[in-house]
Design an enzyme around this catalytic site. Structure first.
Site, short mmCIF file in Angstrom:
data_model
loop_
_atom_site.label_atom_id
_atom_site.label_comp_id
_atom_site.label_asym_id
_atom_site.label_seq_id
_atom_site.Cartn_x
_atom_site.Cartn_y
_atom_site.Cartn_z
N ILE A 208 0.68 -1.30 0.04
CA ILE A 208 -0.08 0.01 0.06
C ILE A 208 0.94 1.36 0.02
CG2 ILE A 208 -2.18 -1.16 1.17
CD1 ILE A 208 -1.03 1.13 3.43
N MET A 209 2.15 1.15 0.07
CA MET A 209 2.99 2.55 -0.14
C MET A 209 3.77 2.56 -1.45
SD MET A 209 3.75 3.26 3.74
CE MET A 209 4.44 4.85 3.53
N LYS A 210 3.07 1.72 -2.47
CA LYS A 210 3.79 1.69 -3.80
C LYS A 210 3.16 2.72 -4.74
CE LYS A 210 5.60 -3.09 -3.44
NZ LYS A 210 5.13 -4.46 -3.73
N TRP B 194 10.11 -10.79 4.69
CA TRP B 194 9.02 -10.39 3.77
C TRP B 194 7.65 -11.32 4.13
CZ3 TRP B 194 9.09 -5.93 2.17
CH2 TRP B 194 8.53 -5.31 0.93
N HIS C 30 8.14 2.02 1.40
CA HIS C 30 8.70 1.10 0.05
C HIS C 30 7.64 1.25 -1.03
CE1 HIS C 30 10.07 -2.41 -1.88
NE2 HIS C 30 8.92 -2.69 -2.28
N HIS D 53 16.03 -11.98 -1.44
CA HIS D 53 15.02 -13.31 -1.53
C HIS D 53 15.88 -14.39 -2.11
CE1 HIS D 53 11.35 -10.68 -1.38
NE2 HIS D 53 11.91 -9.78 -1.98
N GLU E 202 14.42 -7.43 2.48
CA GLU E 202 12.81 -8.47 2.28
C GLU E 202 13.26 -9.94 2.47
OE1 GLU E 202 11.37 -7.20 -1.66
OE2 GLU E 202 11.77 -5.24 -1.48
N ASN F 239 17.44 0.14 -3.32
CA ASN F 239 16.94 -1.46 -3.04
C ASN F 239 16.87 -2.29 -4.15
OD1 ASN F 239 15.87 -3.10 -0.82
ND2 ASN F 239 13.97 -3.07 -1.88
N ASN G 275 13.75 1.28 -6.38
CA ASN G 275 13.90 -0.18 -6.30
C ASN G 275 14.13 -0.94 -7.69
OD1 ASN G 275 13.40 -2.61 -4.72
ND2 ASN G 275 11.36 -2.69 -5.77
N GLU G 276 15.09 -1.64 -7.66
CA GLU G 276 15.39 -2.56 -8.69
C GLU G 276 15.70 -1.82 -10.20
OE1 GLU G 276 12.09 -5.29 -8.54
OE2 GLU G 276 12.20 -5.67 -6.78
N ASP H 173 13.60 -13.57 2.57
CA ASP H 173 12.80 -14.86 2.82
C ASP H 173 13.88 -15.94 2.20
OD1 ASP H 173 12.58 -14.22 -0.09
OD2 ASP H 173 10.49 -13.79 0.53
O1 G3I Z 1 -5.10 -7.80 -2.01
C1 G3I Z 1 -5.57 -7.90 -3.22
C2 G3I Z 1 -6.85 -9.01 -3.37
O2 G3I Z 1 -7.82 -8.08 -2.97
C3 G3I Z 1 -7.07 -9.33 -4.84
O3 G3I Z 1 -8.18 -9.87 -4.78
C4 G3I Z 1 -5.75 -9.99 -5.36
C5 G3I Z 1 -6.12 -10.24 -6.92
O4 G3I Z 1 -5.14 -10.32 -7.59
O5 G3I Z 1 -4.86 -9.15 -5.62
C6 G3I Z 1 -4.66 -8.75 -4.26
O6 G3I Z 1 -3.47 -7.83 -4.44
C7 G3I Z 1 -2.22 -8.51 -4.51
C8 G3I Z 1 -1.05 -8.35 -3.61
O7 G3I Z 1 -0.02 -8.52 -3.89
C9 G3I Z 1 -1.51 -8.61 -2.11
O8 G3I Z 1 -1.50 -10.01 -2.03
C10 G3I Z 1 -1.73 -7.97 -6.13
O9 G3I Z 1 -2.47 -8.46 -7.11
C11 G3I Z 1 -0.38 -8.29 -6.12
O10 G3I Z 1 0.31 -7.73 -7.22
C12 G3I Z 1 0.52 -8.08 -4.88
O11 G3I Z 1 2.01 -8.39 -5.12
C13 G3I Z 1 3.09 -7.86 -4.48
C14 G3I Z 1 4.11 -7.51 -5.29
O12 G3I Z 1 5.47 -7.10 -4.77
C15 G3I Z 1 3.76 -6.39 -6.38
O13 G3I Z 1 3.40 -5.05 -5.84
C16 G3I Z 1 3.53 -8.80 -3.38
O14 G3I Z 1 2.20 -9.05 -2.32
C17 G3I Z 1 4.53 -8.21 -2.71
O15 G3I Z 1 5.21 -9.40 -1.83
C18 G3I Z 1 5.73 -7.94 -3.84
O16 G3I Z 1 6.68 -7.43 -2.97
C19 G3I Z 1 8.10 -7.16 -3.80
C20 G3I Z 1 8.71 -5.97 -3.48
O17 G3I Z 1 7.77 -5.04 -3.53
C21 G3I Z 1 10.17 -5.73 -4.23
N1 G3I Z 1 10.81 -6.88 -4.37
C22 G3I Z 1 10.11 -8.25 -4.48
C23 G3I Z 1 8.89 -8.46 -3.84
C24 G3I Z 1 8.40 -9.70 -4.30
O18 G3I Z 1 7.81 -9.79 -5.47
#
Ligand code: G3I
Length: 375
Positions: free
Chosen positions: A94-96, A332, A129, A256, A285, A220, A176-177, A287
């Site tokens: 939520i801070m993207k 993470w 982040h 990761h 992050e 990062n 980032n990246e 894991d």
């Molecule tokens: O919460 C919604 C849900 O309501 C909905 O039904 C569902 C359907 O797609 O999506 C959910 O949101 C997802 C969210 O993660 C929560 O799980 C998003 O689609 C999905 O894109 C999002 O992915 C995140 C990803 O970054 C992209 O923002 C991952 O959780 C998060 O762990 C990942 O984190 C990244 C770091 O920012 C950068 N480094 C790599 C790391 C892992 O990929």
């Protein structure tokens, strides 16, 4: 001085095991630690370290917030474990960019402000982040279609957000990246790069420093501990920045990683290369996946290897990075079942984190505790 290490003897017989982290609603008291530790322990009698009390630097957790899946404001069963062991938070989503800046002239701060308040109320710091990241789904649509002056627009994006969170967010992943060792330029040829070249990176750091001079500013990235080429490209960028006074304070190693590679020697040398240049080093992050060979469940051998790997990576961090340059370690995600690695492919399952889905401790947790205790 070391933060007080709280040793909790859980043989008091006051509580029953197996209720999961949500079986009680503890407050910030010693007994709350007993409750959450008890409910997160698979053994009936043991000494359970509190991670944040073992380190002089922040021990962080990536969390979901707002109305997102696994939000800490919705699934409150995770709170006792988070509050017990961690003193730093970072929002996984939520801070993207697309969340904080959904329209050109509209910023959405309410959800992140709620997270900042939660952190402050619980004596935790909040790491931001991330201000600029190439990931398609988190670049706002309006930005992808933007036809005006990109440098002014991105400077404004960084300035508005860092100004808003000054005093609430202690540090930022500013960019980032941005490195890509496979590309001709060495930079990821993201939309930002296409519009401004590598200049967008330094612009972002300059704007962030100006907007919030007290925030610690990180670059990062992932795999900088695994690819010498990528590390070298990043170091060349940082050396150039240092020579020209571009304000980067630290580097976040996402970490990761997995139980197999790279070698601990390579990981430690990578931390050291950054620390030797005077930067703060943060594991941002972390894991550790285990399932390269498609095991149907987490075997005890894999569990032990994961414990050893967590322990040796953290020991490498402590060996390579002088105390004054340790920005902390953030994990993470809390429980295996909710890790992002299990969101990628329904046919792939892994167990990369410190806690089982019922918040019970994994050997990996003890590996982290042992490494921190030995520092
Ligand atoms: O919460 C919604 C849900 O309501 C909905 O039904 C569902 C359907 O797609 O999506 C959910 O949101 C997802 C969210 O993660 C929560 O799980 C998003 O689609 C999905 O894109 C999002 O992915 C995140 C990803 O970054 C992209 O923002 C991952 O959780 C998060 O762990 C990942 O984190 C990244 C770091 O920012 C950068 N480094 C790599 C790391 C892992 O990929």
């Amino acid at each position: 001085m070391n933060k007080l290490m709280l040793i909790v003897l859980v043989s008091l017989g006051l509580f029953s095991c197996g209720g999961g982290g949500g079986s009680a609603t503890p407050s910030n008291s010693v007994s709350s630690v007993i409750v959450s530790s008890l409910s997160s322990s698979s053994s009936s009698s043991s000494v359970i370290p509190v991670l944040k009390d073992l380190a002089e630097f922040p021990i962080g957790m990536e969390v979901s917030a707002a109305d997102q899946t696994r939000s800490i404001f919705i699934n409150k069963t995770q709170l006792p474990t988070i509050k017990t062991h961690f003193d730093s938070l970072v929002a996984g989503v939520i801070m993207k960019m697309s969340f904080l800046h959904p329209e050109e002239f509209k910023y959405h701060y309410t959800d992140a402000d709620n997270l900042a308040s939660f952190a402050a109320e619980n004596n935790m710091i909040l790491h931001g982040h991330t201000l600029i990241w190439h990931w398609d789904s988190q670049i706002p649509r309006w930005m992808k279609n933007y036809t005006g002056n990109w440098q002014t627009m991105l400077d404004d994006h960084v300035t508005q957000i860092t100004t808003h969170f000054a005093g609430k967010v202690v540090s930022w992943d500013v960019v980032n990246e941005a490195i890509d060792q496979e590309s001709k330029s060495g930079y990821r040829e993201s939309i930002f790069y296409q519009k401004l070249g590598a200049k967008y990176i330094e612009n972002a750091f300059v704007a962030a420093r100006k907007a919030d001079p007290s925030a610690v500013l990180y670059y990062n990235d992932y795999n900088i501990e695994a690819s010498q080429k990528k590390l070298d490209l990043m170091l060349a960028m940082l050396d150039d920045f240092k020579a020209r006074g571009i304000p980067v304070d630290g580097v976040g190693f996402q970490m990761h990683t997995n139980i197999y590679d790279p070698s601990i020697e390579q990981i430690q040398a990578s931390f050291k290369a950054v620390a030797d240049r005077g930067y703060i080093v943060r594991i941002s992050e972390m894991d550790v996946t285990v399932n390269r060979y498609n095991a149907p469940y987490l075997t005890s051998i894999l569990m032990q290897e994961q414990k050893n790997r967590y322990k040796s990576i953290i020991k490498a961090y402590l060996a390579a990075v002088p105390k004054a340059q340790r920005g902390g370690i953030t994990f993470w995600g809390l429980v295996d079942g909710e890790s992002w690695v299990n969101e990628i492919d329904p046919n792939y399952r892994d167990w990369p984190l410190l806690f089982n889905d019922d918040y019970s401790l994994k050997p990996a947790f003890l590996g982290v505790a042992e490494a921190l205790r030995e520092q």
